[in-house]
Design a protein around this motif. Structure first.
Motif, PDB file in Angstrom:
ATOM      1  N   GLY A 170      78.929   6.983 -65.972  1.00  0.00           N
ATOM      2  CA  GLY A 170      78.227   7.959 -66.796  1.00  0.00           C
ATOM      3  C   GLY A 170      76.778   8.090 -66.359  1.00  0.00           C
ATOM      4  N   VAL A 171      75.970   8.680 -67.218  1.00  0.00           N
ATOM      5  CA  VAL A 171      74.560   8.936 -66.916  1.00  0.00           C
ATOM      6  C   VAL A 171      73.697   7.785 -67.430  1.00  0.00           C
ATOM      7  CG1 VAL A 171      72.610  10.482 -67.277  1.00  0.00           C
ATOM      8  CG2 VAL A 171      74.924  11.424 -67.005  1.00  0.00           C
ATOM      9  N   LEU A 172      72.835   7.264 -66.540  1.00  0.00           N
ATOM     10  CA  LEU A 172      71.895   6.211 -66.909  1.00  0.00           C
ATOM     11  C   LEU A 172      70.506   6.829 -67.025  1.00  0.00           C
ATOM     12  CD1 LEU A 172      73.115   3.469 -64.386  1.00  0.00           C
ATOM     13  CD2 LEU A 172      73.874   3.854 -66.737  1.00  0.00           C
ATOM     14  N   ARG A 173      69.875   6.640 -68.165  1.00  0.00           N
ATOM     15  CA  ARG A 173      68.553   7.245 -68.380  1.00  0.00           C
ATOM     16  C   ARG A 173      67.451   6.345 -67.837  1.00  0.00           C
ATOM     17  NH1 ARG A 173      70.499   8.255 -74.446  1.00  0.00           N
ATOM     18  NH2 ARG A 173      71.230   6.142 -73.953  1.00  0.00           N
ATOM     19  N   LEU A 174      66.437   6.988 -67.239  1.00  0.00           N
ATOM     20  CA  LEU A 174      65.349   6.281 -66.575  1.00  0.00           C
ATOM     21  C   LEU A 174      64.013   6.678 -67.157  1.00  0.00           C
ATOM     22  CD1 LEU A 174      66.229   7.051 -62.843  1.00  0.00           C
ATOM     23  CD2 LEU A 174      66.870   5.007 -64.112  1.00  0.00           C
ATOM     24  N   VAL A 175      63.042   5.767 -67.038  1.00  0.00           N
ATOM     25  CA  VAL A 175      61.629   6.121 -67.210  1.00  0.00           C
ATOM     26  C   VAL A 175      60.938   5.868 -65.878  1.00  0.00           C
ATOM     27  CG1 VAL A 175      61.545   5.681 -69.693  1.00  0.00           C
ATOM     28  CG2 VAL A 175      61.094   3.810 -68.089  1.00  0.00           C
ATOM     29  N   GLU A 176      59.818   6.549 -65.684  1.00  0.00           N
ATOM     30  CA  GLU A 176      59.087   6.402 -64.436  1.00  0.00           C
ATOM     31  C   GLU A 176      58.417   5.038 -64.361  1.00  0.00           C
ATOM     32  OE1 GLU A 176      56.388   9.613 -64.038  1.00  0.00           O
ATOM     33  OE2 GLU A 176      57.956  11.102 -63.636  1.00  0.00           O
ATOM     34  N   THR A 177      58.219   4.561 -63.138  1.00  0.00           N
ATOM     35  CA  THR A 177      57.452   3.340 -62.889  1.00  0.00           C
ATOM     36  C   THR A 177      56.122   3.749 -62.252  1.00  0.00           C
ATOM     37  OG1 THR A 177      58.062   2.929 -60.593  1.00  0.00           O
ATOM     38  CG2 THR A 177      59.676   2.314 -62.271  1.00  0.00           C
ATOM     39  N   PRO A 178      55.194   2.796 -62.059  1.00  0.00           N
ATOM     40  CA  PRO A 178      53.924   3.135 -61.379  1.00  0.00           C
ATOM     41  C   PRO A 178      54.138   3.613 -59.947  1.00  0.00           C
ATOM     42  CG  PRO A 178      53.693   1.095 -62.607  1.00  0.00           C
ATOM     43  CD  PRO A 178      55.143   1.440 -62.632  1.00  0.00           C
ATOM     44  N   GLN A 179      55.360   3.400 -59.389  1.00  0.00           N
ATOM     45  CA  GLN A 179      55.595   3.807 -58.004  1.00  0.00           C
ATOM     46  C   GLN A 179      56.510   5.025 -57.874  1.00  0.00           C
ATOM     47  OE1 GLN A 179      57.027  -0.015 -57.459  1.00  0.00           O
ATOM     48  NE2 GLN A 179      54.936  -0.765 -57.764  1.00  0.00           N
ATOM     49  N   THR A 180      56.944   5.568 -58.981  1.00  0.00           N
ATOM     50  CA  THR A 180      57.847   6.725 -58.895  1.00  0.00           C
ATOM     51  C   THR A 180      57.198   7.867 -58.119  1.00  0.00           C
ATOM     52  OG1 THR A 180      58.895   6.134 -60.989  1.00  0.00           O
ATOM     53  CG2 THR A 180      59.149   8.407 -60.256  1.00  0.00           C
ATOM     54  N   HIS A 181      55.860   8.048 -58.302  1.00  0.00           N
ATOM     55  CA  HIS A 181      55.180   9.172 -57.660  1.00  0.00           C
ATOM     56  C   HIS A 181      55.095   9.011 -56.143  1.00  0.00           C
ATOM     57  CE1 HIS A 181      51.938   6.211 -57.808  1.00  0.00           C
ATOM     58  NE2 HIS A 181      51.353   6.904 -56.852  1.00  0.00           N
ATOM     59  N   LEU A 182      55.388   7.796 -55.631  1.00  0.00           N
ATOM     60  CA  LEU A 182      55.361   7.588 -54.180  1.00  0.00           C
ATOM     61  C   LEU A 182      56.550   8.264 -53.490  1.00  0.00           C
ATOM     62  CD1 LEU A 182      54.309   3.826 -54.028  1.00  0.00           C
ATOM     63  CD2 LEU A 182      52.863   5.853 -53.766  1.00  0.00           C
ATOM     64  N   PHE A 183      57.569   8.562 -54.274  1.00  0.00           N
ATOM     65  CA  PHE A 183      58.724   9.286 -53.729  1.00  0.00           C
ATOM     66  C   PHE A 183      58.447  10.788 -53.886  1.00  0.00           C
ATOM     67  CE2 PHE A 183      60.175   5.161 -55.019  1.00  0.00           C
ATOM     68  CZ  PHE A 183      61.078   4.778 -54.041  1.00  0.00           C
ATOM     69  N   GLN A 250      64.582 -11.753 -59.921  1.00  0.00           N
ATOM     70  CA  GLN A 250      63.314 -12.427 -59.705  1.00  0.00           C
ATOM     71  C   GLN A 250      62.264 -11.808 -60.629  1.00  0.00           C
ATOM     72  OE1 GLN A 250      64.947 -10.362 -57.835  1.00  0.00           O
ATOM     73  NE2 GLN A 250      63.659  -9.176 -56.427  1.00  0.00           N
ATOM     74  N   THR A 251      61.100 -12.416 -60.739  1.00  0.00           N
ATOM     75  CA  THR A 251      60.080 -11.905 -61.664  1.00  0.00           C
ATOM     76  C   THR A 251      59.003 -11.091 -60.968  1.00  0.00           C
ATOM     77  OG1 THR A 251      58.886 -14.003 -61.479  1.00  0.00           O
ATOM     78  CG2 THR A 251      60.440 -13.755 -63.317  1.00  0.00           C
ATOM     79  N   THR A 252      58.928 -11.136 -59.626  1.00  0.00           N
ATOM     80  CA  THR A 252      58.009 -10.275 -58.890  1.00  0.00           C
ATOM     81  C   THR A 252      58.755  -9.684 -57.706  1.00  0.00           C
ATOM     82  OG1 THR A 252      57.216 -12.084 -57.472  1.00  0.00           O
ATOM     83  CG2 THR A 252      55.968 -11.641 -59.499  1.00  0.00           C
ATOM     84  N   GLY A 253      58.279  -8.525 -57.232  1.00  0.00           N
ATOM     85  CA  GLY A 253      58.935  -7.904 -56.096  1.00  0.00           C
ATOM     86  C   GLY A 253      58.015  -6.903 -55.430  1.00  0.00           C
ATOM     87  N   GLY A 254      58.280  -6.611 -54.143  1.00  0.00           N
ATOM     88  CA  GLY A 254      57.409  -5.729 -53.376  1.00  0.00           C
ATOM     89  C   GLY A 254      58.057  -4.444 -52.907  1.00  0.00           C
ATOM     90  N   TYR A 255      59.333  -4.221 -53.274  1.00  0.00           N
ATOM     91  CA  TYR A 255      59.962  -2.953 -52.926  1.00  0.00           C
ATOM     92  C   TYR A 255      59.533  -1.881 -53.940  1.00  0.00           C
ATOM     93  CZ  TYR A 255      63.160  -5.320 -49.701  1.00  0.00           C
ATOM     94  OH  TYR A 255      63.693  -6.049 -48.661  1.00  0.00           O
ATOM     95  N   PRO A 256      59.362  -0.639 -53.498  1.00  0.00           N
ATOM     96  CA  PRO A 256      58.993   0.418 -54.462  1.00  0.00           C
ATOM     97  C   PRO A 256      60.113   0.644 -55.471  1.00  0.00           C
ATOM     98  CG  PRO A 256      59.548   1.361 -52.319  1.00  0.00           C
ATOM     99  CD  PRO A 256      59.497  -0.127 -52.124  1.00  0.00           C
ATOM    100  N   ARG A 257      59.711   0.886 -56.706  1.00  0.00           N
ATOM    101  CA  ARG A 257      60.688   1.121 -57.777  1.00  0.00           C
ATOM    102  C   ARG A 257      60.702   2.610 -58.115  1.00  0.00           C
ATOM    103  NH1 ARG A 257      58.141  -2.274 -62.180  1.00  0.00           N
ATOM    104  NH2 ARG A 257      56.301  -1.647 -61.011  1.00  0.00           N
ATOM    105  N   ILE A 258      61.840   3.204 -57.953  1.00  0.00           N
ATOM    106  CA  ILE A 258      61.940   4.649 -58.173  1.00  0.00           C
ATOM    107  C   ILE A 258      62.057   4.980 -59.662  1.00  0.00           C
ATOM    108  CG2 ILE A 258      64.460   4.822 -58.010  1.00  0.00           C
ATOM    109  CD1 ILE A 258      64.019   7.343 -56.266  1.00  0.00           C
ATOM    110  N   GLY A 259      62.481   4.030 -60.466  1.00  0.00           N
ATOM    111  CA  GLY A 259      62.591   4.226 -61.913  1.00  0.00           C
ATOM    112  C   GLY A 259      63.079   2.947 -62.576  1.00  0.00           C
ATOM    113  N   THR A 260      63.135   2.967 -63.902  1.00  0.00           N
ATOM    114  CA  THR A 260      63.623   1.803 -64.669  1.00  0.00           C
ATOM    115  C   THR A 260      64.689   2.270 -65.655  1.00  0.00           C
ATOM    116  OG1 THR A 260      61.486   0.690 -64.515  1.00  0.00           O
ATOM    117  CG2 THR A 260      62.996  -0.076 -66.219  1.00  0.00           C
ATOM    118  N   VAL A 261      65.877   1.703 -65.567  1.00  0.00           N
ATOM    119  CA  VAL A 261      66.975   2.053 -66.474  1.00  0.00           C
ATOM    120  C   VAL A 261      66.670   1.514 -67.872  1.00  0.00           C
ATOM    121  CG1 VAL A 261      69.452   1.828 -66.912  1.00  0.00           C
ATOM    122  CG2 VAL A 261      68.608   1.939 -64.562  1.00  0.00           C
TER     123      VAL A 261
END
Length: 339
Positions: A170-183, A250-261
């Motif tokens: 089905g459809v998963l709803r997202l909110v933007e992250t601080p890095q969404t605008h990098l895409f 993990q609690t920290t990460g360095g990959y860009p996050r396109i959104g948060t479910v």
């Protein structure tokens, strides 16, 4: 005290509760059940607290025995359930007599749960009985293990409910992250228009998603500083594949996050069967907050949503909503057909 004796277990069988809160600063994520909603449903069926530990089965099998009469509830991804050879209904509560053999197998995927009246009294570490495999806390359950069952203050069984649909994608709803605008906008539009499915590469830390076509890279992907991440974040790795982080991330990460479910949509991801289609949709933050509050209220009311598997028509307020007669006969049809 009643005990559970595990005779056989497949891979991915662990003890889980709501997890450990308050240790993110020490680098330990909450962990806990992959499908938190299933814990609430089991608690509602047994009329007890939702933070009691249960057995989580990740697409595997379990054979166990109870040494004294016990109540159980079965929630999450449906499995074939047998008690001394007799079939048990899923999404329901049952009574097990002393010495009963419970066999669970045949999951179509996702996470299944066996709850016991009074909960399971496994070892408590940092305020939780959950195994956190990524952090090296606890371990998968194995045949030969024994666990005491807590004091059960309830007695009612034979209850069921209508689970929130979450086993067919089905459809998963997202909110933007601080890095969404990098895409780029074109990448975001393609991301939300693309159907995904779960990849075989997934565990309690995260789930890789696959789709047809190009990946979803961003040129800024190699310049992101590591920062705090949470379950539901969608990290996009160097090959453009999205990974949705789950309870043991993990609690920290360095990959860009396109959104948060949204947390209330994560059960639909973890319980999606192989091949089920998943899509994403961005929504405003204030709408997401309202949805989370509504879901928290719905979960709090699950106890009142449970009803007996065999219902007395006198107790059915929704009786007239059922199709009770599927046709009309003269009353002597059998006699006339035999003549």
């Amino acid at each position: 005290m009643a005990e559970i004796i595990l005779h056989r277990t497949g891979p991915g069988v662990t003890l889980q509760d709501m997890g450990r809160k308050g240790y993110l600063a020490q680098g330990l994520s909450r962990g806990g059940a992959a499908d938190i909603l299933a814990l609430a449903e089991g608690a509602a069926l047994l009329q007890q607290d939702a933070d009691l530990a249960a057995i989580e089965i990740a697409g595997s099998f379990v054979s166990l025995e109870v040494t004294a009469p016990a109540r159980i509830a079965l929630t999450g991804a449906p499995m074939r359930a047998l008690c001394d050879g007799a079939a048990l209904a899923w999404h329901a509560s049952h009574a097990l007599p002393a010495g009963a053999q419970l066999e669970l197998s045949g999951s179509a995927g996702g996470y299944s749960y066996v709850h016991f009246g009074g909960g399971i009294e496994g070892d408590d570490m940092l305020g939780s009985r959950s195994a956190h495999l990524a952090a090296g806390i606890g371990q998968m359950l194995e045949g030969g293990g024994k666990f005491p069952i807590g004091a059960d203050r309830g007695s009612r069984v034979g209850m069921t409910f209508a689970p929130l649909p979450r086993f067919d994608g089905g459809v998963l709803r997202l909110v933007e992250t601080p890095q969404t605008h990098l895409f780029g906008q074109d990448v975001l539009e393609r991301f939300t228009a693309t159907p995904f499915s779960k990849d075989a590469r997934g565990n309690r830390m995260g789930q890789r998603l696959v789709s047809e076509g190009a990946g979803f890279e961003t040129a800024a992907g190699l310049t992101i500083l590591s920062e705090s991440i949470v379950p539901g974040d969608i990290q996009v790795t160097g090959d453009g594949a999205p990974f949705v982080l789950l309870s043991e991330c993990q609690t920290t990460g360095g990959y860009p996050r396109i959104g948060t479910v949204l947390p209330c949509d994560l059960p639909r991801l973890v319980q999606a069967r192989a091949g089920a289609e998943l899509r994403f949709c961005f929504i405003p933050l204030d709408e997401a907050v309202a949805l989370e509050r509504a879901e928290a209220k719905r979960r709090a009311g699950l106890r009142s949503a449970a009803y007996p598997m065999i219902r007395d028509p006198h107790d059915m307020a929704d009786l007239l909503a059922y199709q009770l007669i599927s046709g009309v006969t003269r009353g002597d049809d059998l006699e006339r057909s035999a003549s």
